[in-house]
Design a protein around this motif. Structure first.
Motif, short mmCIF file in Angstrom:
data_model
loop_
_atom_site.label_atom_id
_atom_site.label_comp_id
_atom_site.label_asym_id
_atom_site.label_seq_id
_atom_site.Cartn_x
_atom_site.Cartn_y
_atom_site.Cartn_z
N ASN A 1 0.82 -1.22 0.00
CA ASN A 1 0.00 0.00 0.00
C ASN A 1 0.85 1.26 0.00
N ARG A 2 1.99 1.23 0.68
CA ARG A 2 2.88 2.39 0.66
C ARG A 2 3.41 2.63 -0.75
N LEU A 3 3.73 1.55 -1.45
CA LEU A 3 4.17 1.68 -2.85
C LEU A 3 3.06 2.27 -3.71
N ILE A 4 1.87 1.74 -3.55
CA ILE A 4 0.74 2.21 -4.35
C ILE A 4 0.49 3.69 -4.11
N GLU A 5 0.47 4.10 -2.86
CA GLU A 5 0.16 5.48 -2.52
C GLU A 5 1.24 6.45 -2.97
N SER A 6 2.49 6.01 -2.97
CA SER A 6 3.57 6.88 -3.44
C SER A 6 3.50 7.11 -4.94
N ASN A 7 3.11 6.06 -5.66
CA ASN A 7 3.02 6.08 -7.12
C ASN A 7 4.31 6.55 -7.79
N LEU A 8 5.44 6.29 -7.15
CA LEU A 8 6.73 6.64 -7.74
C LEU A 8 7.03 5.79 -8.97
N PHE A 9 6.42 4.61 -9.00
CA PHE A 9 6.62 3.68 -10.11
C PHE A 9 5.23 3.20 -10.52
N PRO A 10 4.55 3.91 -11.44
CA PRO A 10 3.15 3.63 -11.75
C PRO A 10 2.85 2.17 -12.13
N LEU A 11 3.71 1.53 -12.91
CA LEU A 11 3.45 0.15 -13.28
C LEU A 11 3.48 -0.77 -12.06
N LEU A 12 4.41 -0.53 -11.15
CA LEU A 12 4.46 -1.32 -9.93
C LEU A 12 3.23 -1.04 -9.06
#
Length: 222
Positions: free
Chosen positions: A82-93
């Motif tokens: 969820n932290r990855l998703i919310e950051s959206n630093l890497f949209p495909l991930l």
């Protein structure tokens, strides 16, 4: 309830984690690392695994990094989906991670836990395969930098654990697509999951669910 007793350690440095592993291993104990713990708990409750010692890497600063460092995105193994998703630093991930489990589970599931899963799907690795990401792995013999396709096919073993993943900034905003097909719900285990992006007028593509481990397909890429 986990049906066995174990010793729990939460080291604050990579060196402390490795020293703990070595000392426990020398005592003849079965030692496991975990970064999220969801799979360890599930497998333990189901009688599919045991451990004498559990080493939690969430207290290690390097494992919690999520930021741009120079021309690379650095993702610590203990960063939750969820932290990855919310950051959206890497949209495909972010797009790929959004289809793994449900929102509540993603608050606990980490990128390292998904990449090191004993289940064959490990869908979070797909965007990393198509961007030639690298894995930073620490072990008793030192620090190794390994390509992501090696991580997809081989268990680490020998007291080694994933610390970070690094992705070149030039790959983060490329045109992409992510598709997933399951037997029922959108967040179930995939019949097939794929991540693809276009770079230098060529399509890069990786699959999960078609083989015992995720893979990037040179045949499909042509």
């Amino acid at each position: 309830m986990i049906p066995f007793n174990f010793d729990y350690f939460k080291p604050e440095t990579v060196d402390e984690a490795l020293k703990t592993y070595t000392s426990e291993w020398k005592l003849g104990k079965k030692v496991v690392y975990f970064s999220g713990g969801t799979e360890v708990i599930t497998f333990a409750r189901g009688g599919k695994m045991t451990a004498d010692t559990v080493i939690d890497v969430k207290g290690i600063p390097e494992c919690n990094v999520l930021e741009m460092q120079g021309d690379e995105l650095v993702i610590g193994a203990a960063v939750t989906l969820n932290r990855l998703i919310e950051s959206n630093l890497f949209p495909l991930l972010s797009e790929t991670a959004r289809t793994i489990a449900d929102h509540t589970s993603r608050n606990k599931i980490t990128i390292g836990g998904n990449l090191m899963s004993k289940l064959g799907y490990r869908e979070a690795i797909l965007p990393l395969l198509v961007t030639d990401a690298i894995a930073i792995i620490n072990g008793p013999t030192g620090t190794d930098v390994e390509p992501m396709d090696h991580l997809a096919a081989v268990e680490l073993g020998d007291g080694r654990f994933l610390t970070q993943v690094k992705v070149a900034a030039s790959n983060l905003e490329l045109p992409f697509v992510h598709l997933k097909r399951t037997r029922s719900s959108k967040i179930g285990y995939p019949i097939v999951s794929l991540a693809a992006l276009r770079k230098e007028e060529r399509i890069r593509i990786a699959f999960s669910g078609l083989h015992e481990h995720p893979f990037r397909s040179a045949v499909v890429e042509g």
